[in-house]
Design a protein around this motif. Structure first.
Motif, PDB file in Angstrom:
ATOM      1  N   ILE A 219       0.830  -1.198   0.000  1.00 54.23           N
ATOM      2  CA  ILE A 219       0.000   0.000   0.000  1.00 54.23           C
ATOM      3  C   ILE A 219       0.870   1.256   0.000  1.00 54.23           C
ATOM      4  O   ILE A 219       0.631   2.206  -0.756  1.00 54.23           O
ATOM      5  CB  ILE A 219      -0.960  -0.013   1.204  1.00 54.23           C
ATOM      6  N   HIS A 220       1.887   1.262   0.838  1.00 52.65           N
ATOM      7  CA  HIS A 220       2.799   2.415   0.883  1.00 52.65           C
ATOM      8  C   HIS A 220       3.463   2.631  -0.476  1.00 52.65           C
ATOM      9  O   HIS A 220       3.519   3.764  -0.994  1.00 52.65           O
ATOM     10  CB  HIS A 220       3.863   2.188   1.964  1.00 52.65           C
ATOM     11  N   ASP A 221       3.933   1.563  -1.090  1.00 50.45           N
ATOM     12  CA  ASP A 221       4.606   1.685  -2.391  1.00 50.45           C
ATOM     13  C   ASP A 221       3.647   2.195  -3.461  1.00 50.45           C
ATOM     14  O   ASP A 221       4.024   3.033  -4.301  1.00 50.45           O
ATOM     15  CB  ASP A 221       5.186   0.331  -2.808  1.00 50.45           C
ATOM     16  N   VAL A 222       2.413   1.685  -3.456  1.00 45.71           N
ATOM     17  CA  VAL A 222       1.433   2.135  -4.444  1.00 45.71           C
ATOM     18  C   VAL A 222       1.156   3.624  -4.276  1.00 45.71           C
ATOM     19  O   VAL A 222       1.154   4.388  -5.255  1.00 45.71           O
ATOM     20  CB  VAL A 222       0.126   1.324  -4.327  1.00 45.71           C
ATOM     21  N   LEU A 223       0.919   4.068  -3.049  1.00 41.89           N
ATOM     22  CA  LEU A 223       0.587   5.470  -2.821  1.00 41.89           C
ATOM     23  C   LEU A 223       1.771   6.382  -3.128  1.00 41.89           C
ATOM     24  O   LEU A 223       1.592   7.472  -3.690  1.00 41.89           O
ATOM     25  CB  LEU A 223       0.092   5.668  -1.385  1.00 41.89           C
ATOM     26  N   GLU A 224       2.972   5.961  -2.764  1.00 43.74           N
ATOM     27  CA  GLU A 224       4.150   6.765  -3.107  1.00 43.74           C
ATOM     28  C   GLU A 224       4.285   6.889  -4.626  1.00 43.74           C
ATOM     29  O   GLU A 224       4.562   7.965  -5.150  1.00 43.74           O
ATOM     30  CB  GLU A 224       5.414   6.128  -2.515  1.00 43.74           C
ATOM     31  N   GLY A 225       4.063   5.765  -5.332  1.00 47.13           N
ATOM     32  CA  GLY A 225       4.175   5.788  -6.786  1.00 47.13           C
ATOM     33  C   GLY A 225       3.055   6.560  -7.454  1.00 47.13           C
ATOM     34  O   GLY A 225       3.271   7.284  -8.433  1.00 47.13           O
ATOM     35  N   ALA A 226       1.849   6.446  -6.915  1.00 52.38           N
ATOM     36  CA  ALA A 226       0.699   7.104  -7.531  1.00 52.38           C
ATOM     37  C   ALA A 226       0.738   8.613  -7.372  1.00 52.38           C
ATOM     38  O   ALA A 226       0.210   9.352  -8.215  1.00 52.38           O
ATOM     39  CB  ALA A 226      -0.595   6.548  -6.927  1.00 52.38           C
ATOM     40  N   PHE A 227       1.348   9.106  -6.275  1.00 46.97           N
ATOM     41  CA  PHE A 227       1.320  10.540  -5.992  1.00 46.97           C
ATOM     42  C   PHE A 227       2.637  11.245  -6.291  1.00 46.97           C
ATOM     43  O   PHE A 227       2.800  12.418  -5.931  1.00 46.97           O
ATOM     44  CB  PHE A 227       0.934  10.773  -4.528  1.00 46.97           C
ATOM     45  N   THR A 228       3.554  10.577  -6.973  1.00 49.62           N
ATOM     46  CA  THR A 228       4.872  11.168  -7.235  1.00 49.62           C
ATOM     47  C   THR A 228       4.764  12.529  -7.912  1.00 49.62           C
ATOM     48  O   THR A 228       5.476  13.474  -7.558  1.00 49.62           O
ATOM     49  CB  THR A 228       5.715  10.224  -8.113  1.00 49.62           C
ATOM     50  N   VAL A 270       0.689 -11.760  -9.411  1.00 46.43           N
ATOM     51  CA  VAL A 270      -0.190 -10.742  -8.850  1.00 46.43           C
ATOM     52  C   VAL A 270       0.610  -9.462  -8.662  1.00 46.43           C
ATOM     53  O   VAL A 270       1.659  -9.469  -8.014  1.00 46.43           O
ATOM     54  CB  VAL A 270      -0.790 -11.198  -7.501  1.00 46.43           C
ATOM     55  N   GLU A 271       0.123  -8.364  -9.231  1.00 49.17           N
ATOM     56  CA  GLU A 271       0.834  -7.089  -9.155  1.00 49.17           C
ATOM     57  C   GLU A 271      -0.034  -6.047  -8.459  1.00 49.17           C
ATOM     58  O   GLU A 271      -1.178  -5.822  -8.881  1.00 49.17           O
ATOM     59  CB  GLU A 271       1.187  -6.587 -10.554  1.00 49.17           C
ATOM     60  N   PRO A 272       0.471  -5.393  -7.396  1.00 54.44           N
ATOM     61  CA  PRO A 272      -0.290  -4.297  -6.781  1.00 54.44           C
ATOM     62  C   PRO A 272      -0.563  -3.207  -7.806  1.00 54.44           C
ATOM     63  O   PRO A 272       0.317  -2.827  -8.594  1.00 54.44           O
ATOM     64  CB  PRO A 272       0.655  -3.801  -5.683  1.00 54.44           C
ATOM     65  N   ALA A 273      -1.799  -2.709  -7.821  1.00 59.94           N
ATOM     66  CA  ALA A 273      -2.195  -1.715  -8.810  1.00 59.94           C
ATOM     67  C   ALA A 273      -2.803  -0.471  -8.179  1.00 59.94           C
ATOM     68  O   ALA A 273      -2.692   0.629  -8.726  1.00 59.94           O
ATOM     69  CB  ALA A 273      -3.202  -2.328  -9.782  1.00 59.94           C
ATOM     70  N   GLY A 274      -3.471  -0.632  -7.046  1.00 63.28           N
ATOM     71  CA  GLY A 274      -4.131   0.500  -6.405  1.00 63.28           C
ATOM     72  C   GLY A 274      -4.305   0.245  -4.924  1.00 63.28           C
ATOM     73  O   GLY A 274      -4.148  -0.883  -4.443  1.00 63.28           O
ATOM     74  N   ALA A 275      -4.614   1.293  -4.188  1.00 62.58           N
ATOM     75  CA  ALA A 275      -4.798   1.169  -2.742  1.00 62.58           C
ATOM     76  C   ALA A 275      -5.776   2.228  -2.270  1.00 62.58           C
ATOM     77  O   ALA A 275      -5.837   3.337  -2.814  1.00 62.58           O
ATOM     78  CB  ALA A 275      -3.465   1.327  -2.009  1.00 62.58           C
ATOM     79  N   LEU A 276      -6.552   1.868  -1.267  1.00 66.76           N
ATOM     80  CA  LEU A 276      -7.461   2.808  -0.610  1.00 66.76           C
ATOM     81  C   LEU A 276      -7.308   2.629   0.893  1.00 66.76           C
ATOM     82  O   LEU A 276      -7.463   1.524   1.409  1.00 66.76           O
ATOM     83  CB  LEU A 276      -8.909   2.579  -1.030  1.00 66.76           C
ATOM     84  N   LEU A 295      -6.515   7.422  -1.818  1.00 64.31           N
ATOM     85  CA  LEU A 295      -6.879   6.572  -2.941  1.00 64.31           C
ATOM     86  C   LEU A 295      -5.844   6.808  -4.026  1.00 64.31           C
ATOM     87  O   LEU A 295      -5.677   7.935  -4.500  1.00 64.31           O
ATOM     88  CB  LEU A 295      -8.274   6.923  -3.460  1.00 64.31           C
ATOM     89  N   GLY A 296      -5.116   5.758  -4.388  1.00 68.69           N
ATOM     90  CA  GLY A 296      -4.086   5.891  -5.406  1.00 68.69           C
ATOM     91  C   GLY A 296      -4.081   4.713  -6.345  1.00 68.69           C
ATOM     92  O   GLY A 296      -4.295   3.574  -5.928  1.00 68.69           O
ATOM     93  N   VAL A 297      -3.824   4.985  -7.625  1.00 68.65           N
ATOM     94  CA  VAL A 297      -3.713   3.947  -8.646  1.00 68.65           C
ATOM     95  C   VAL A 297      -2.438   4.190  -9.429  1.00 68.65           C
ATOM     96  O   VAL A 297      -2.177   5.323  -9.866  1.00 68.65           O
ATOM     97  CB  VAL A 297      -4.928   3.959  -9.605  1.00 68.65           C
ATOM     98  N   LEU A 298      -1.629   3.158  -9.579  1.00 67.15           N
ATOM     99  CA  LEU A 298      -0.399   3.297 -10.349  1.00 67.15           C
ATOM    100  C   LEU A 298      -0.716   3.607 -11.811  1.00 67.15           C
ATOM    101  O   LEU A 298      -1.708   3.114 -12.368  1.00 67.15           O
ATOM    102  CB  LEU A 298       0.429   2.014 -10.263  1.00 67.15           C
ATOM    103  N   GLU A 299       0.127   4.426 -12.425  1.00 65.76           N
ATOM    104  CA  GLU A 299      -0.118   4.830 -13.808  1.00 65.76           C
ATOM    105  C   GLU A 299      -0.249   3.629 -14.738  1.00 65.76           C
ATOM    106  O   GLU A 299      -1.065   3.625 -15.665  1.00 65.76           O
ATOM    107  CB  GLU A 299       1.014   5.751 -14.283  1.00 65.76           C
ATOM    108  N   SER A 300       0.533   2.590 -14.477  1.00 69.75           N
ATOM    109  CA  SER A 300       0.511   1.404 -15.330  1.00 69.75           C
ATOM    110  C   SER A 300      -0.817   0.660 -15.279  1.00 69.75           C
ATOM    111  O   SER A 300      -1.116  -0.169 -16.144  1.00 69.75           O
ATOM    112  CB  SER A 300       1.640   0.446 -14.923  1.00 69.75           C
ATOM    113  N   ALA A 301      -1.640   0.943 -14.249  1.00 65.75           N
ATOM    114  CA  ALA A 301      -2.908   0.225 -14.077  1.00 65.75           C
ATOM    115  C   ALA A 301      -4.119   1.093 -14.376  1.00 65.75           C
ATOM    116  O   ALA A 301      -5.261   0.623 -14.240  1.00 65.75           O
ATOM    117  CB  ALA A 301      -3.005  -0.309 -12.655  1.00 65.75           C
ATOM    118  N   ARG A 302      -3.899   2.332 -14.788  1.00 66.62           N
ATOM    119  CA  ARG A 302      -5.038   3.212 -15.016  1.00 66.62           C
ATOM    120  C   ARG A 302      -5.818   2.785 -16.262  1.00 66.62           C
ATOM    121  O   ARG A 302      -5.253   2.241 -17.198  1.00 66.62           O
ATOM    122  CB  ARG A 302      -4.567   4.666 -15.120  1.00 66.62           C
TER     123      ARG A 302
END
Length: 363
Positions: A219-228, A270-276, A295-302
Motif C-alpha cells: 500500500i505504501h509503495d502504491v501510494l508513493e508511486g501514484a502521488f509522485t 499478482v501485481e499491486p495496482a491500487g490502494a485505498l 486513494l491511489g492507482v499506479l499509472e501502469s494500471a489506469r
C-alpha cells in the motif's frame, strides 16, 4: 514503527524572543497533554475555529490528543498562549510530516479583541518559523516549507497568513456522498472480490490481528508511486507513513484495501495496482461515516476501473456497517480530472479549504 526522535525544539524559550511582545501577565508555553482541562479548552478553541470558518464543528477531543498527547510527541510540538487568568487563548501545533514539509495548526480564540488576537497570532507564527528552521536543519535542508490550511471563507485567517508571508497555493473540495442500505450489494463482498482480472481485497491479517507487513508495504509503495507527480508530494518513509496513519482517531485496519492485477500469462503473477486507506468519521448527532483518506492507482494500471472498484468497495462496506455517508478530499486544481469520477459516482462538495505555504530559509 516509531519514527526518529523529535526534531523540534521542545522549550519555547529556546525559539521565542525573551519578550515575545505579549501583554503583562500573558505567557507562551508548552501545553500539558495529560491535563484534562487543557484538552477540553483546546477542543473548544478548535471547534469554535471550525464554526467560524465553515459554519459547523466536527472535531473532538481525539483530534486534539493526536496533536498534544504522547502518541504524537515523536513528530509534533505544541505551543499555547495563556492570559493572566491562565486561560488558553491561542494554540499552535507543528508536525514534521515528511522531509521538507512541516504542517502547522494555527488557532486563536474568536472572542479576543483584534489587537490581542493579532499579537497572539504573531507569536504563533514566530514560533512556527523557528521550529521550521529547527526541523529543516535536523533533516539537512536549506529551505523548509511550512504548510498550513484555512477554510475558504475565513477572512481573518487569510489576513494573518498573508501578513505572515504565506501564499495560497491550492484549493480543496471536501466532498461527501450519502450511502443507502441497499448499496451493500454494490460489490459481492467488500473483503474480497474480483472484476476483469483485478482483485480488490482487505489487507491480510496475522494470528494476532495485526495486518500483514508485506501488504502494508505494498500500500505504501502504491501510494508513493501514484502521488509522485501530484501537488506538493513529499517522500515519506514506510515507518513515518504507518506511524502517522495509526495516529488518526478513525484508524481501522479493516478499512485498508489493496487492488491487484492478476496476470495469467505463464506463471500466475499478482501485481499491486491500487490502494485505498479508509477511516471512520464519527458524528455526535448521528451514525458514523466512512472517509477516504487515500486513494491511489499506479499509472501502469489506469484505465482498468481500479479507482472505481475501490470506491465501490468502501461504499458497499459503509452500507453494510449501517453508515450514512462516505467523505473524501479532492484537489480542485488537479489536471487529472478526478473530481469528474467522484461527481459521476454521487459525491458533492460540502465545503472548501485552502493550502497556504511559506518557505523558510534554514540557515
Amino acid at each position: 514503527m516509531i519514527p526518529e526522535d523529535n526534531r523540534f525544539e521542545s522549550d519555547p524559550t529556546d525559539v521565542l524572543p525573551e519578550d515575545p511582545g505579549l501583554p503583562d501577565g500573558w505567557v507562551a508555553e508548552t501545553p500539558d497533554g495529560h491535563d484534562r482541562a487543557t484538552v477540553e479548552r483546546l477542543t473548544e478553541l478548535l471547534r469554535d475555529h471550525e464554526r467560524a470558518g465553515r459554519g459547523w464543528a466536527g472535531s473532538g477531543e481525539e483530534d486534539v490528543l493526536v496533536e498534544v498527547s504522547e502518541r504524537g510527541a515523536a513528530m509534533r510540538e505544541n505551543l499555547v498562549v495563556r492570559d493572566p487568568a491562565g486561560r488558553i487563548q491561542a494554540w499552535g501545533s507543528v508536525h514534521d510530516r515528511a522531509e521538507g514539509r512541516m504542517l502547522f495548526v494555527h488557532v486563536v480564540d474568536r472572542e479576543l479583541d483584534e489587537p490581542l488576537a493579532d499579537r497572539c497570532s504573531d507569536v504563533l507564527f514566530e514560533w512556527a518559523e523557528a521550529q521550521a528552521r529547527s526541523v529543516g536543519a535536523a533533516r539537512g535542508r536549506s529551505v523548509q516549507q511550512i504548510d498550513t490550511g484555512s477554510f475558504a471563507d475565513d477572512e481573518r485567517q487569510h489576513r494573518w497568513l498573508a501578513d505572515a508571508g504565506f501564499e495560497k497555493v491550492r484549493t480543496w473540495w471536501q466532498m461527501s456522498r450519502s450511502v443507502e442500505a441497499e448499496e451493500a450489494e454494490l460489490v459481492p463482498d467488500p473483503e474480497r472480490w474480483e472484476r476483469k482480472g483485478v482483485v480488490f481485497r482487505l489487507v491480510e491479517r496475522q494470528g494476532d490481528g495485526m495486518p500483514d507487513e508485506a501488504d502494508l508495504r505494498s500500500i505504501h509503495d502504491v501510494l508513493e508511486g501514484a502521488f509522485t507527480d501530484h501537488f506538493n508530494s513529499a517522500e515519506e518513509t514506510f515507518h513515518e507513513f504507518i506511524h502517522r496513519l495509526r495516529e488518526d482517531p478513525g484508524h481501522r485496519w479493516d478499512h485498508w484495501w489493496l487492488a491487484e492485477i492478476v496476470r495469467e500469462e505463464g506463471d500466475h503473477v499478482v501485481e499491486p495496482a491500487g490502494a485505498l486507506v479508509g477511516t471512520v468519521s464519527e458524528s455526535a448527532t448521528g451514525p458514523a461515516g466512512s472517509y477516504v483518506s487515500y486513494l491511489g492507482v499506479l499509472e501502469s494500471a489506469r484505465g482498468r476501473g481500479v479507482a472505481t472498484g475501490l470506491l465501490r468497495t468502501i461504499i458497499a462496506d459503509a452500507a453494510a456497517r449501517g453508515r450514512d455517508r462516505v467523505g473524501l478530499e479532492v484537489d480542485a486544481d488537479s489536471p487529472t480530472g478526478a473530481d469528474g469520477l467522484y461527481t459521476a459516482m454521487g459525491w458533492g462538495t460540502k465545503y472548501v479549504t485552502e493550502s497556504w505555504h511559506r518557505d523558510v530559509p534554514v540557515s
